[in-house]
Design an enzyme around this catalytic site. Sequence first.
Site, mmCIF file in Angstrom:
data_model
loop_
_atom_site.group_PDB
_atom_site.id
_atom_site.type_symbol
_atom_site.label_atom_id
_atom_site.label_comp_id
_atom_site.label_asym_id
_atom_site.label_seq_id
_atom_site.Cartn_x
_atom_site.Cartn_y
_atom_site.Cartn_z
ATOM 1 C CG ASP A 1 25.623 2.723 -48.384
ATOM 2 O OD1 ASP A 1 24.934 1.874 -47.599
ATOM 3 O OD2 ASP A 1 26.813 2.714 -48.164
ATOM 4 N NE ARG B 1 21.704 0.695 -43.991
ATOM 5 C CZ ARG B 1 22.562 0.475 -44.685
ATOM 6 N NH1 ARG B 1 23.103 1.665 -45.387
ATOM 7 N NH2 ARG B 1 23.293 -0.588 -44.956
HETATM 8 P P1 FDA Z 1 22.090 10.923 -33.503
HETATM 9 O O1 FDA Z 1 22.923 11.401 -34.767
HETATM 10 O O2 FDA Z 1 20.929 11.907 -32.995
HETATM 11 O O3 FDA Z 1 22.837 10.322 -32.443
HETATM 12 C C1 FDA Z 1 22.114 9.738 -31.400
HETATM 13 C C2 FDA Z 1 23.170 9.277 -30.505
HETATM 14 O O4 FDA Z 1 23.827 8.399 -30.860
HETATM 15 C C3 FDA Z 1 24.104 10.403 -30.045
HETATM 16 O O5 FDA Z 1 23.628 11.195 -29.154
HETATM 17 C C4 FDA Z 1 25.341 9.504 -29.661
HETATM 18 O O6 FDA Z 1 25.190 8.946 -28.515
HETATM 19 C C5 FDA Z 1 25.114 8.340 -30.707
HETATM 20 N N1 FDA Z 1 26.036 8.729 -31.944
HETATM 21 C C6 FDA Z 1 25.509 8.766 -33.211
HETATM 22 N N2 FDA Z 1 26.578 9.142 -34.031
HETATM 23 C C7 FDA Z 1 27.589 8.921 -33.512
HETATM 24 C C8 FDA Z 1 28.885 8.996 -33.966
HETATM 25 N N3 FDA Z 1 29.305 9.288 -35.145
HETATM 26 N N4 FDA Z 1 29.953 8.719 -33.024
HETATM 27 C C9 FDA Z 1 29.548 8.582 -31.467
HETATM 28 N N5 FDA Z 1 28.323 8.148 -31.198
HETATM 29 C C10 FDA Z 1 27.197 8.673 -32.213
HETATM 30 N N6 FDA Z 1 23.152 7.855 -43.696
HETATM 31 C C11 FDA Z 1 22.866 8.266 -45.036
HETATM 32 O O7 FDA Z 1 22.658 9.371 -45.562
HETATM 33 N N7 FDA Z 1 22.843 7.138 -45.992
HETATM 34 C C12 FDA Z 1 23.206 5.874 -45.528
HETATM 35 O O8 FDA Z 1 23.081 5.155 -46.608
HETATM 36 C C13 FDA Z 1 23.535 5.580 -44.268
HETATM 37 N N8 FDA Z 1 23.606 4.364 -43.874
HETATM 38 C C14 FDA Z 1 23.759 4.011 -42.520
HETATM 39 C C15 FDA Z 1 23.773 2.585 -42.168
HETATM 40 C C16 FDA Z 1 23.782 2.510 -40.703
HETATM 41 C C17 FDA Z 1 23.965 1.113 -40.322
HETATM 42 C C18 FDA Z 1 23.578 3.520 -39.738
HETATM 43 C C19 FDA Z 1 23.688 3.031 -38.310
HETATM 44 C C20 FDA Z 1 23.630 4.638 -40.163
HETATM 45 C C21 FDA Z 1 23.757 5.232 -41.704
HETATM 46 N N9 FDA Z 1 23.691 6.372 -42.004
HETATM 47 C C22 FDA Z 1 23.416 6.672 -43.467
HETATM 48 C C23 FDA Z 1 24.141 7.491 -40.969
HETATM 49 C C24 FDA Z 1 22.671 8.269 -40.547
HETATM 50 O O9 FDA Z 1 22.066 8.952 -41.623
HETATM 51 C C25 FDA Z 1 23.205 9.113 -39.433
HETATM 52 O O10 FDA Z 1 23.919 10.131 -40.026
HETATM 53 C C26 FDA Z 1 23.738 8.335 -38.159
HETATM 54 O O11 FDA Z 1 23.357 7.251 -37.969
HETATM 55 C C27 FDA Z 1 23.457 9.302 -37.063
HETATM 56 O O12 FDA Z 1 22.323 9.241 -36.753
HETATM 57 P P2 FDA Z 1 21.635 8.535 -35.415
HETATM 58 O O13 FDA Z 1 20.434 8.066 -35.861
HETATM 59 O O14 FDA Z 1 22.428 7.581 -34.717
HETATM 60 O O15 FDA Z 1 21.287 9.754 -34.413
#
Ligand code: FDA
Length: 307
Positions: free
Chosen positions: A133, A183
């Site tokens: 991570d 990732r």
């Molecule tokens: P965004 O936050 O813009 O969300 C898009 C849409 O997704 C939202 O409108 C909502 O519908 C849905 N959504 C997103 N988050 C949600 C939540 N918490 N609850 C409900 N709905 C939600 N970060 C990091 O700094 N280091 C890391 O190692 C990782 N590892 C990691 C692994 C995996 C498998 C994932 C999916 C994510 C991470 N992250 C991470 C977290 C990542 O950086 C980020 O903060 C979250 O994925 C939210 O960003 P989105 O890309 O989903 O978009």
Amino acid sequence: MLLRSAILAAARNDGLKRLVTYAPVSRNVVRRFVAGAGVEDAIRVSRDLTGQGLAVSLDHLGEDTTEPEHAAATAKAYLTLLQRLADEGLAGGADVSVKLSAVGQALDGATALQHAREICAAAQAVGTTVTLDMEDHTTTDSTLAVLADLRRDHPDTGAVLQAYLRRTESDCRELAHAGSRVRLCKGAYDEPAEVAFPDPHEVDRSYVRCLNVLMAGAGYPMVATHDPRLVAVADERARWYGRERGTYEYQMLFGVRPDEQRRLVGAGETVRVYVPYGDEWYGYLMRRLAERPANLSFFLRAVVSRS
Ligand code: FDA
């Protein structure tokens, strides 16, 4: 953005941590995002998800460890998890996500590397991969250095790059080589504008640029987002670069957009669910609340309804 920063600041506040961790209501909220407290919870959820055609990456919760004993206990917890996955026939194709700060990154470089090596060796023995991570930007260089070291013996060790960091497009170019599992996520920490794009639209544009580099490259991109527009862009980019399904994967968090996870599997995509488990869920939960104000109101409603 202010709310996000406030919640992320709360994520590092020890007093609040104690208050929230021991509030009776917290457990119910936590259940939405965390598999449970123990290794058997992780196994149960893994069995359920793999039964639905999803792959898993398991995270033993914990971060910012300052005691060597605690770091050693976290490493041991991963070894136990890997053994249990093997016992249950779930190890092949599974992944474990490891935060270097949980295995001693803040103590000294050698401790975290040594524990990460033990975990990688145990994972390799049972057919599971490890992904490191990525945490706040002060640890990016040291995490990438540990990654390079681990990849000498375990080339399938996965990296995480955060699109919100200005440096990340260049890091993607470095890591988009054959066999390299990367990732790509937006990034979950509160970062200063000198190192990270403050505007969410800029972060999205950076994500697309990084995705282009990874999809065009020879590595294995892991598209970690719940953002429907970015999922659509990833699909389009994969077709554009002539990638077969299975030469990249989508990743989403346990409890977030489960219908979309199943839809992608139904469309023939590889989807991996990041499954956290353990007692130290506070920092993880706070980052999930910061990502989506609706989650915060869900949390506060639960608190109010109990008081
Ligand atoms: P965004 O936050 O813009 O969300 C898009 C849409 O997704 C939202 O409108 C909502 O519908 C849905 N959504 C997103 N988050 C949600 C939540 N918490 N609850 C409900 N709905 C939600 N970060 C990091 O700094 N280091 C890391 O190692 C990782 N590892 C990691 C692994 C995996 C498998 C994932 C999916 C994510 C991470 N992250 C991470 C977290 C990542 O950086 C980020 O903060 C979250 O994925 C939210 O960003 P989105 O890309 O989903 O978009």
